[in-house]
Design a protein around this motif. Structure first.
Motif, PDB file in Angstrom:
ATOM      1  N   ILE A  41       0.829  -1.210   0.000  1.00 31.73           N
ATOM      2  CA  ILE A  41       0.000   0.000   0.000  1.00 31.73           C
ATOM      3  C   ILE A  41       0.857   1.251   0.000  1.00 31.73           C
ATOM      4  N   ILE A  42       1.896   1.295   0.849  1.00 37.93           N
ATOM      5  CA  ILE A  42       2.688   2.535   0.976  1.00 37.93           C
ATOM      6  C   ILE A  42       3.297   2.946  -0.361  1.00 37.93           C
TER       7      ILE A  42
ATOM      8  N   LEU B  37       2.572   2.051  -3.415  1.00 36.70           N
ATOM      9  CA  LEU B  37       1.562   2.301  -4.453  1.00 36.70           C
ATOM     10  C   LEU B  37       0.905   3.650  -4.253  1.00 36.70           C
ATOM     11  N   SER B  38       0.508   3.959  -2.993  1.00 37.54           N
ATOM     12  CA  SER B  38      -0.199   5.218  -2.776  1.00 37.54           C
ATOM     13  C   SER B  38       0.755   6.402  -2.939  1.00 37.54           C
ATOM     14  N   VAL B  39       2.032   6.226  -2.565  1.00 35.66           N
ATOM     15  CA  VAL B  39       2.989   7.313  -2.762  1.00 35.66           C
ATOM     16  C   VAL B  39       3.182   7.577  -4.252  1.00 35.66           C
TER      17      VAL B  39
ATOM     18  N   PHE C 222       1.018   7.183  -6.521  1.00 38.75           N
ATOM     19  CA  PHE C 222      -0.189   7.879  -6.981  1.00 38.75           C
ATOM     20  C   PHE C 222      -0.146   9.362  -6.587  1.00 38.75           C
ATOM     21  N   ILE C 223       0.239   9.635  -5.325  1.00 38.73           N
ATOM     22  CA  ILE C 223       0.266  11.028  -4.853  1.00 38.73           C
ATOM     23  C   ILE C 223       1.303  11.832  -5.630  1.00 38.73           C
TER      24      ILE C 223
END
Lengths: 112, 499
Positions: B7-8, B10-12, B14-15
Motif C-alpha cells: 500500500i505505501i 503504491l499510494s505514494v 499515486f500522490i
C-alpha cells in the motif's frame, strides 16, 4: 484436444514471429500473439462442454457451468498485456525518431 | 501490517503523479519517507518473530472467509522477512542517492513514480502467497523497470530497453502458461494449497513440463547463463540508482526468490532440477566472469559480474544442504549490498567526469577520495578478500560444495573468485590509481548525500560478516534457511497459520 493443439500452434507462431522478424512493429505483434495464445489457453482450461455462465438464480439450478475464475484472470492478463504493448510501441516510436528505421539489424549501437 | 508493504509505495506513487508536477520537492520527500518507513517496517517485522520455530503469519486480502483455495493470501515467513530487509535496505539508500544524482534529468518526479511502482511490485512478489498475484506483482515491477531503463531516452537506452522488454514479456508469458497449467492440474492458485494438492496427487509428466516452463521464465528474469543476453545491455543503460536497484535486488527478487519459493516450497525440488540448477549456476559463474574481464565500460563490466555472482547464489541454494542454502542466501544479501555500492560508485564517476570508459579515466583517487575508497572496499568485498562480507559468504559456499562432495564445483567457485579479483584490480588500476589525466584536473567530488550513501553501504560491506555470528544468524538468516529446508512442509505451516 485438438483445440489445445491449435492453441499451442498459435503460441509457436508468435514465438516464430518474435525470433525471425526484423521489423520492430512485427516483433511487437509477435508478443501480442504469444499473449493471446496464453489467454486462449486459460479460457480453454475453464471451459466445459455446453456449460453456461455461473449466474445464480433463485428458481434455477445451474448444473453445468464454465469456470469463472480463469475468465477473471484473463481480464487481468489482458490489461497487463495492454500496458506492455503500449510501452513497447512508445519505445519503438522513440527508436524510430533516433535511428530513422524499424529494422533491428540497423539498430545496433550496443554490442552483443 | 502486512499489506502496508504494497500500500505505501503504491499510494505514494499515486500522490507523486498527482502533485509532483507542481511542487518540485514532493518526489524527493515522499519517496524517501516511503522507502525509509518500509525499511523500518521490514526490520520491525523481524523483532516480532519467535526465535527457534518456523513462524508464519498470514493475511487475508479483502477479509474473505473460508479456507484455500478461496481468497487471496499474503504470507510472511522467514524467507520473506529476509528478502524484505534486503530489498528495502537497498531501496532506501538508493532513494537517498537519487536526490542529487537525478538532478540532471528532466521531470524527476516521473522517475520517483516509476521507482515506487517497481518497489511496490517487488514487495508484492515477496509477500504474496498466491500464484496469479505473484504474476501480477511481477509484471508491475517488470514494466516499471522497462520504463526506467529507457529513462534517459538516448538511442542506446531505448535500444536496451526494447530488448529487455521483449525478453521480459516472453519470460512472463512462459510463467503465465506455467501458472495456467498448474491451475488446470490442481484447481487452486494458492501456493500452500497447490503444494498440498501436488503432494497428494504425486508426480506426473505435467509437473515436469511446468517445472521447465518456470525454469525458463524465472531463469530469464534472473539472467542465468543461457538466458542472460539482455542483462549486460539493460543494466548499464539505466540511470545509476536504477542500475543499482536492478542488479542489486530486482534480478534476485523476480528471479531467485520466485524460483526458490516455487521450486522449494510449492512444486518441490527433485534430484534432476537441483543438478540442473547447480550446473546453470556454475556455468553463469564462469561465463559471466570471463565476459567481464574483457570489458572497458565500467557499468557493463559490473553487469557481467552480476551474472557471475548470481551463479554463486544459485549454486549455493541448489546444493540444498543447510550450509549451502545459508551460503547462498548470505551471498544474496552481500551481493545486493556491494553490487549496488559499485553501481553507485560508477554513477558518481559518471556524475563527475561524464564518462564510463575505463581507458579515459585515471588517477581519480586524488580528486574523489570518498568514491575511490568506497569502491576499493566494494571491489575487495566482491572479490572475496578476508575481512569483508563477500569473503564469508563465498567461503561458506565453497565449504558447502566440499561438504556435499562436489569438489568440481568448489574448484570452479574458487577459480571464479580469482578471476573476479583480477577484473576488479583492472578497474581500480585504470579508474582510481595512477597519474591523473590532463582533462580530469577540474573533477570534483560528488555532493554530500551521494557520499553519505556510499559510506553507509561500505560500512555494511565491512561489518556484514557479523551476520553469521549466532546471535544475528538466529533472527536474520536461519529462519530463511529453515523455510527452504522444510520444503513442502511449507504447505502445512501456512495452512496451519490461517486465522
Amino acid at each position: 484436444m485438438s483445440t489445445y493443439f491449435l492453441c499451442l500452434i498459435l503460441f509457436c507462431v508468435g514465438l516464430y514471429c518474435l525470433l525471425r522478424k526484423r521489423n520492430l512493429i512485427k516483433i511487437i505483434i509477435g508478443i501480442a500473439i504469444v499473449e493471446y495464445a496464453v489467454n486462449l489457453f486459460f479460457i480453454l482450461v475453464g471451459y466445459r462442454m455446453h456449460g453456461r455462465a455461473p449466474i445464480l438464480h433463485r428458481e434455477q439450478e445451474v448444473l453445468n457451468m464454465v469456470d469463472p475464475l480463469v475468465q477473471a484472470l484473463v481480464l487481468t492478463a489482458i490489461v497487463i498485456g495492454l500496458a506492455t504493448t503500449a510501452l513497447l510501441i512508445a519505445i519503438a516510436i522513440r527508436i524510430y525518431d533516433k535511428y530513422g528505421t524499424f529494422d533491428i539489424t540497423k539498430i545496433n549501437k550496443l554490442k552483443g | 501490517m502486512l499489506p502496508l508493504f504494497v500500500i505505501i509505495p503504491l499510494s505514494v506513487a499515486f500522490i507523486i503523479s498527482l502533485i509532483g508536477r507542481f511542487y518540485k520537492r514532493t518526489g524527493d520527500i515522499l519517496a524517501n519517507l516511503a522507502s525509509l518507513s518500509l525499511l523500518i517496517l521490514s526490520i520491525s517485522s523481524l523483532s516480532a518473530h519467535h526465535i527457534g520455530s518456523v513462524s508464519v503469519s498470514v493475511y487475508k486480502v479483502g477479509g474473505w472467509g473460508g479456507f484455500p483455495p478461496l481468497g487471496i493470501y499474503m504470507v510472511l515467513d522467514g524467507l520473506a522477512r529476509f528478502m524484505l530487509i534486503t530489498l528495502n535496505l537497498v531501496s532506501a539508500l538508493v532513494a537517498l542517492y537519487s536526490i542529487n544524482y537525478m538532478e540532471k534529468y528532466t521531470s524527476k518526479y516521473k522517475f520517483y513514480i516509476l521507482f515506487m511502482l517497481m518497489l511496490a511490485g517487488m514487495n508484492g512478489v515477496i509477500i504474496t502467497g498466491d500464484m496469479f498475484n505473484l504474476f501480477v506483482f511481477l509484471e508491475i515491477a517488470s514494466i516499471a523497470s522497462y520504463a526506467l531503463v529507457a529513462f534517459g531516452t538516448e538511442s542506446e537506452e531505448l535500444e536496451a530497453s526494447f530488448k529487455y522488454a521483449i525478453m521480459g514479456s516472453v519470460s512472463s508469458s512462459f510463467i503465465l502458461l506455467g501458472i495456467g497449467l498448474l491451475y488446470s492440474y490442481t484447481s487452486s492458485l494458492n501456493m500452500a494449497d497447490i503444494s498440498a494438492v501436488l503432494a497428494e496427487k504425486g508426480y506426473s509428466n505435467i509437473v515436469a513440463f511446468i517445472s521447465v516452463l518456470f525454469l525458463m521464465g524465472f531463469g530469464l528474469k534472473a539472467a542465468l547463463v543461457p538466458f542472460h543476453a539482455w542483462l549486460p545491455d539493460a543494466h548499464p543503460s539505466a540511470p545509476a540508482p536504477i542500475s543499482a536497484m536492478l542488479s542489486g535486488v530486482l534480478i534476485k527478487v523476480l528471479g531467485i526468490y520466485a524460483l526458490t519459493r516455487i521450486f522449494f516450497s510449492v512444486i518441490g525440488v527433485g534430484h534432476i532440477v537441483l543438478s540442473l540448477l547447480m550446473f546453470l549456476g556454475a556455468l553463469s559463474m564462469i561465463v559471466g566472469v570471463f565476459l567481464a574481464i574483457g570489458q572497458w565500460d565500467f557499468k557493463r563490466l559490473l553487469a557481467y559480474h552480476s551474472i557471475s555472482q548470481i551463479g554463486y547464489v544459485i549454486l549455493g541454494l541448489s546444493l540444498a544442504t543447510p550450509l549451502g542454502i545459508l551460503g547462498g542466501l548470505f551471498h544474496l544479501f552481500n551481493h545486493s549490498v556491494f553490487k549496488s555500492l559499485l553501481f553507485l560508485n560508477s554513477g558518481a564517476v559518471v556524475y563527475s567526469t561524464g564518462t564510463r570508459d575505463l581507458q579515459k579515466m585515471s588517477g581519480l583517487k586524488e580528486k574523489m577520495p570518498v568514491t575511490a575508497n568506497t569502491s576499493l572496499i566494494a571491489s575487495m568485498s566482491i572479490a572475496g578478500i578476508p575481512p569483508f562480507n563477500g569473503f564469508w559468504s563465498k567461503l561458506i559456499i565453497i565449504m558447502a560444495c566440499i561438504q556435499a562432495n562436489r569438489l568440481g564445483y568448489a574448484f570452479w567457485a574458487v577459480l571464479g573468485s580469482i578471476l573476479t579479483l583480477a577484473s576488479f584490480m583492472k578497474v581500480q588500476r585504470y579508474a582510481f590509481f595512477g597519474k591523473i589525466k590532463a582533462g580530469l584536473k577540474e573533477v570534483k567530488e560528488v555532493p554530500a548525500m551521494m557520499r553519505l550513501v556510499m559510506v553507509i553501504l561500505s560500512i555494511i560491506c565491512l561489518v556484514g560478516g557479523v551476520v553469521i555470528i549466532p546471535q544475528f544468524n538466529q533472527v536474520f538468516l536461519k529462519p530463511a534457511v529453515d523455510i527452504l529446508l522444510i520444503g513442502k512442509q511449507y504447505a502445512n505451516a501456512v495452512l496451519g497459520a490461517i486465522p
